[in-house]
Design a protein around this motif. Structure first.
Motif, PDB file in Angstrom:
ATOM      1  N   SER A   1       0.898  -1.056  -0.102  1.00 34.61           N
ATOM      2  CA  SER A   1      -0.017  -0.067   0.020  1.00 34.61           C
ATOM      3  C   SER A   1       0.923   1.264   0.011  1.00 34.61           C
ATOM      4  CB  SER A   1      -0.849  -0.103   1.197  1.00 34.61           C
ATOM      5  OG  SER A   1       0.068   0.267   2.291  1.00 34.61           O
ATOM      6  N   ALA A   2       0.395   2.404  -0.368  1.00 31.46           N
ATOM      7  CA  ALA A   2       1.292   3.634  -0.463  1.00 31.46           C
ATOM      8  C   ALA A   2       0.319   4.751   0.205  1.00 31.46           C
ATOM      9  CB  ALA A   2       1.232   3.962  -1.945  1.00 31.46           C
ATOM     10  N   THR A   3       0.992   5.494   0.710  1.00 32.94           N
ATOM     11  CA  THR A   3       0.706   6.701   1.402  1.00 32.94           C
ATOM     12  C   THR A   3       0.427   7.751   0.278  1.00 32.94           C
ATOM     13  OG1 THR A   3       1.674   6.077   3.476  1.00 32.94           O
ATOM     14  CG2 THR A   3       0.621   8.653   3.222  1.00 32.94           C
ATOM     15  N   ILE A   4      -0.625   8.464   0.178  1.00 31.63           N
ATOM     16  CA  ILE A   4      -0.954   9.544  -1.114  1.00 31.63           C
ATOM     17  C   ILE A   4      -1.176  10.772  -0.228  1.00 31.63           C
ATOM     18  CG2 ILE A   4      -2.209  10.131  -2.836  1.00 31.63           C
ATOM     19  CD1 ILE A   4      -1.243   7.942  -4.032  1.00 31.63           C
ATOM     20  N   VAL A   5      -0.345  11.522  -0.836  1.00 35.05           N
ATOM     21  CA  VAL A   5      -0.606  12.957  -0.171  1.00 35.05           C
ATOM     22  C   VAL A   5      -1.534  13.844  -1.070  1.00 35.05           C
ATOM     23  CG1 VAL A   5       0.325  15.422  -0.072  1.00 35.05           C
ATOM     24  CG2 VAL A   5       1.626  13.374   0.394  1.00 35.05           C
ATOM     25  N   VAL A   6      -2.602  14.155  -0.468  1.00 32.73           N
ATOM     26  CA  VAL A   6      -3.978  14.889  -1.200  1.00 32.73           C
ATOM     27  C   VAL A   6      -3.881  16.254  -1.144  1.00 32.73           C
ATOM     28  CG1 VAL A   6      -6.271  14.788  -1.400  1.00 32.73           C
ATOM     29  CG2 VAL A   6      -5.120  12.559  -0.644  1.00 32.73           C
ATOM     30  N   GLN A   7      -3.649  16.828  -2.240  1.00 27.08           N
ATOM     31  CA  GLN A   7      -3.980  18.274  -2.332  1.00 27.08           C
ATOM     32  C   GLN A   7      -5.377  18.357  -2.778  1.00 27.08           C
ATOM     33  OE1 GLN A   7      -0.722  19.402  -5.089  1.00 27.08           O
ATOM     34  NE2 GLN A   7       0.685  19.582  -3.374  1.00 27.08           N
ATOM     35  N   VAL A   8      -5.865  19.819  -2.395  1.00 27.28           N
ATOM     36  CA  VAL A   8      -6.856  20.437  -3.073  1.00 27.28           C
ATOM     37  C   VAL A   8      -6.472  21.841  -3.577  1.00 27.28           C
ATOM     38  CG1 VAL A   8      -9.293  21.237  -3.006  1.00 27.28           C
ATOM     39  CG2 VAL A   8      -8.696  19.256  -1.403  1.00 27.28           C
ATOM     40  N   ASN A   9      -6.531  21.973  -4.915  1.00 29.94           N
ATOM     41  CA  ASN A   9      -6.136  23.189  -5.655  1.00 29.94           C
ATOM     42  C   ASN A   9      -4.569  23.421  -5.211  1.00 29.94           C
ATOM     43  OD1 ASN A   9      -8.486  23.433  -6.845  1.00 29.94           O
ATOM     44  ND2 ASN A   9      -9.308  25.092  -5.598  1.00 29.94           N
ATOM     45  N   GLY A  10      -3.689  22.417  -5.086  1.00 25.13           N
ATOM     46  CA  GLY A  10      -2.278  22.520  -4.969  1.00 25.13           C
ATOM     47  C   GLY A  10      -2.055  22.876  -3.717  1.00 25.13           C
ATOM     48  N   LYS A  11      -3.071  22.751  -2.601  1.00 22.15           N
ATOM     49  CA  LYS A  11      -2.507  23.197  -1.328  1.00 22.15           C
ATOM     50  C   LYS A  11      -2.936  21.709  -0.404  1.00 22.15           C
ATOM     51  CE  LYS A  11      -2.753  27.789  -0.912  1.00 22.15           C
ATOM     52  NZ  LYS A  11      -3.555  28.927  -0.577  1.00 22.15           N
ATOM     53  N   LEU A  12      -2.020  21.342   0.303  1.00 17.46           N
ATOM     54  CA  LEU A  12      -2.015  20.110   1.096  1.00 17.46           C
ATOM     55  C   LEU A  12      -3.026  20.150   1.993  1.00 17.46           C
ATOM     56  CD1 LEU A  12      -0.132  17.492   1.876  1.00 17.46           C
ATOM     57  CD2 LEU A  12       0.944  18.901   3.381  1.00 17.46           C
TER      58      LEU A  12
END
Length: 825
Positions: free
Chosen positions: A763-774
């Motif tokens: 499994s992988a940890t995914i960083v989620v951005q909304v409109n480029g912001k973390l």
RNA sequence: GCGAGGGUGGCGGAACUGGUAGACGCGCCAGACUUAGGAUCUGGUGGGCAACCGUAGGGGUUCAACUCCCCUCCCUCGCACCA
């Protein structure tokens, strides 16, 4: 196994073993890929300093790493043993230079061994022994026979303090490169090597040195200083003499409004008119008094005085006044220049000062230059104007056309000038290689016959440091017989510049034992060129240029096969303390010996490698050293704790693995990859070390949680791996720990390979951005696609709060790393 | 002036082809074990109460910039009247 890490004990043990077993001796082996790794050899000043430690540690990491990858690594060390400090020491300590040097070598050699450097000491070279410099004398004679070594009188840079001649390269800002006293100009007869014959090749081959730092190449090119142009003869009005000038801008000849000559120009006396004689003499005397050095340093205002004489332009037939000017150098070109103020800034300033004419002959595109309004010269290209038959021609094309005309009409020649001068190698010093020449009143200058080489430096001399060289006062040395007529003759008493010895020592390392010829041809061909050279930036011009030159000469004499000696060059940064280079005067020196005594060689090496990447300056930090030691202590403790438990597990195939084992293996193989990538071609040793620190931190974490029986094989593999990966950096502790774990010696181990399969995650940890912001992190199955990740992310409360109620315009996924959700308002 | 290389926490430095800025180490803070600790271990540590702001400064390109483009400033090194 000892409970506590005791560096002194284990370091001395392994060093002794390597010494006894000649672990690092190498031989030619056509079945193995060779790698010639070289660090600049030191002057045997008596003690090593941190700069040496850094230089040689960097080299040692590479040597040890490359051996583990299966290369046949030549890694030699020796001594640049001729030179002035030995003579100075002889005077102040009343010792013989030979004894002083030999003592220093013995001392420094043991210091280098104490650092655990993996040299093949069987190849050690000492440049001050006859069996070394005799070949240099042979090369000199061969060069003499080919016209590449010659005797000439010239103005030389004389250091009154060192009482010796200096090469141009050894004069820095008008001062001696070694003792910083003011250099004076003197006429002297001396020996020159014709490096200018190789100027073009030295320049051209710079482009093949793709493994060199850009700035070193630039410095070399700069120093060679090629400029293309032509020489033009200008008849002098009312005289049967012509003034020869050099210019790179033949396209501007119609813009000449005056001429300038150097104060040393030989025609001055003849051409100056009666009315101007006193003024010119006063001016010339004043400039000469300042000496060349002052003229070079103080970039003062341009000054000059009219000679009263006019030159005739071969282009317009017009009369051109000739000035003596302080900014014209006799040593470059012809010592005389044509002056085009509109298109040369120096001429412009001169013209403004003395109210001389400014005539525009080049017009840039879309502009119109007005001489009266110009604030500075226009030195660019454009269209030729006011230029007779050339008017309207493009200036670049005009350059060629004017040269053609000049040549056709026998008014000059096409010419390439170099700033590079021939290399004056004569030194009025004792402690150097004698120049193997003899002066006979009937037969002239004769080389010493080969069978009478070497011309040995006599040991029974009286060194006072004053006046002539001790050799000149040594009757038995001076008196000899002429090799041609066998009448009585005198020996040359000057010795060679020590840069001569360092110009071919790397070639000698390939076959140090060769007796009847300078090299064993097979060995030389096998090892040369040097694959990686490492040293200080201070040798960017002098040493490296001479070494390139001599290598090309040796090639043309039939010895070496390569044209360039050093394939790759690494210039390491300085060691700094409190923001300044370590120096006696600042009192900020850290003695490597104390550091080794207190923390051990491994700690010293590790700190130096960890604190900064090799090419950058390194700020010394006592606290940082302690940190390095702490890391080694931690490693020791962990191995100590597990040494008993993991006995019996080999690092090879592991049994069916549980989750914990897989985690350990992932860490192990990830670290192998990181360290390998960073050490391989980037030489980022600092990040290698930090990767190993991270791994050790993780192993401690695992230990904290508890390593069960099933995890032990993987843990064993992890420990083995840290140890082997760390070996090039800290060879002693790793060799010791490796043995405690029951493994065969690391000096014959292979660099570990990583297995991509073990690095993969489920499994992988995914960083989620909304409109480029973390905005958050989610865990997803490995290699999930956009939709899947988005759905998982949408379930996250925090992310939802940023996304809900807004239209999703776009999804951008970087696999296993990042998801960017682009939403409307 | 020309050429090269740089400007990232309190410090040394990470971030390789644009994708969580500050890895790792030092220092600092708190705690544990201790008679004690300059030993060791654990946790924290860019700024801001926060929204947010942060890679010398200002623009730009991009979903996204330490990273690419333009301008400006500063630092280090080398060359410097080379015609």
């Amino acid at each position: 196994m000892e409970e506590k890490y005791n560096p002194e004990h284990i370091e001395l043990y392994w060093q002794d073993a390597w010494n006894r077993e000649k672990t690092f001796a190498v031989h030619e082996n056509d079945g193995l890929k060779k790698y010639y790794l070289l660090e600049m050899f030191p002057y045997p000043s008596g003690r090593i300093h941190m700069g040496h430690v850094r230089n040689y540690t960097i080299g040692d990491v590479m040597a040890r790493y490359l051996r583990m990858t299966g290369k046949n690594v030549l890694h030699p060390m020796g001594w640049d043993a001729f030179g002035m400090p030995a003579e100075n020491a002889a005077i102040s300590h009343k010792t013989h230079p030979k004894d002083w040097v030999e003592n220093n070598i013995a001392n420094m050699k043991s210091q280098l061994k104490r650092l655990g450097l993996s040299y093949d000491w069987d190849r050690e070279v000492n440049t001050s022994v006859p069996s070394y410099y005799r070949w240099e004398q042979k090369f000199f004679i061969e060069m003499f026979k080919k016209g590449l070594a010659y005797r000439a009188t010239s103005a030389v840079n004389w250091c009154p303090h060192c009482t010796t001649v200096l090469a141009n390269e050894q004069v820095i800002d008008g001062k001696c490169w070694r003792c910083s006293s003011d250099v004076v100009i003197q006429e002297k007869e001396q020996w020159f090597l014709k490096i200018t014959a190789y100027a073009e090749e030295l320049l051209k081959d710079c482009d093949t040195l793709t493994g060199w730092p850009e700035r070193v190449i630039t410095m070399q090119k700069n120093w060679i200083g090629k400029s293309e142009g032509c020489e033009i003869l200008f008849p002098l009005d009312g005289m049967d003499e012509q003034l020869r000038i050099f210019t790179t801008r033949p396209d501007t000849v119609y813009g000449i409004t005056f001429m300038s000559i150097a104060p040393e120009h030989p025609l001055i006396g003849k051409m100056v008119t009666a009315e101007q004689r006193d003024a010119v003499r006063a001016f010339v005397d004043r400039i000469k008094k300042g000496g060349t050095k002052n003229r070079e340093i103080e970039i003062g205002e341009k000054e000059g005085v009219f000679t009263g004489r006019y030159a005739i332009s071969p282009f317009t037939g017009g009369k051109i006044p000739v000035f003596v000017a302080n900014f014209v150098l006799m040593e470059y070109g012809t010592g005389a220049i044509m002056a085009v103020p509109a298109h040369d800034q120096r001429d412009f300033e001169f013209a403004k000062k003395y109210g001389l004419g400014i005539k525009v002959v080049i017009q840039p595109d879309g502009e119109s230059l007005d001489p009266a309004a110009m604030q500075q010269a226009y030195e660019g290209t454009g269209r030729m104007v006011n230029s007779g038959e050339f008017t309207g021609t493009d200036s670049e094309r005009g350059k060629k056309l004017v040269i053609e005309k000049v040549v056709r009409e026998h008014k000059g020649i096409s010419k390439i000038n170099y700033k590079l001068r021939d290399w004056g190698i004569s030194r009025q010093r004792y402690w150097g290689a004698p120049i193997p020449m003899v002066y006979c009143d009937t037969c002239g200058i004769q080389p010493v016959p080969e069978d009478r080489l070497p011309v040995e430096l006599p040991m029974d001399v009286n060194i006072t440091g004053e006046g002539e060289s001790p050799l000149a006062r040594h009757e038995k040395f001076v008196h000899t017989t002429c090799p041609v007529c066998h009448g009585s003759a005198r020996r040359e008493t000057d010795t060679m510049d020590t840069f001569m010895e360092s110009s071919w020592y790397f070639e000698k390392y390939t076959s140090p034992a060769a007796k009847d010829s300078p090299f064993d041809q097979r060995a030389l061909a096998y090892w040369m060129p040097v694959d990686q050279y490492i040293g200080g930036i201070e040798h960017a011009i002098l040493h490296l240029l001479y070494a390139r030159f001599i290598t090309k000469v040796l090639r043309d004499l039939g010895y070496v096969q390569c044209s360039e000696p050093f394939l790759n060059l690494l210039t390491q940064g300085m060691v700094i303390k409190d923001g300044a280079k370590m120096s006696k005067s600042l009192g900020n020196i850290v003695d490597p010996e104390n550091i080794i005594k207190q923390y051990g060689a491994d700690t010293a090496r590790l700190f130096i490698l960890f604190a900064a990447p090799p090419e950058k300056d390194l700020e010394w930090s006592d606290k940082g050293v302690e940190g390095a030691r702490r890391f080694l202590d931690r490693l020791w403790r962990l191995v100590y704790k597990y040494a008993g438990r993991v006995q019996g597990f080999s690092g090879g195939a592991l049994p069916n693995e549980d989750e914990a084992s897989l985690t350990i293996r992932r860490l192990t193989h990830k670290t192998i990859k990181r360290v390998t990538d960073d050490i391989k071609d980037r030489f980022h040793f600092n990040t290698c070390v930090s990767a190993l620190m991270e791994m050790l931190n993780s192993l401690y974490e695992m230990d904290e949680k508890g390593v069960g029986e099933t995890g032990l094989p993987a843990f064993r593999e992890a420990l083995d791996t840290v140890i082997i990966l760390l070996n090039p950096f800290a060879p002693h502790i790793t060799e010791q720990l490796n043995r405690e774990l029951g493994n065969p010696p690391l000096t014959s181990a292979a660099w570990p390979a990583y297995n991509q399969a073990f690095i993969r995650n489920t499994s992988a940890t995914i960083v989620v951005q909304v409109n480029g912001k973390l905005r958050g992190q989610v865990r997803v199955p490995e290699d999930s696609d956009e939709r899947t990740v988005f759905e998982i992310a949408s379930a996250d409360e925090k992310i939802q709060s940023y996304v809900s109620g807004r239209p999703v315009k776009r999804l951008i996924l970087v696999k296993n790393k990042l998801l960017n959700i682009v939403v409307g308002q």
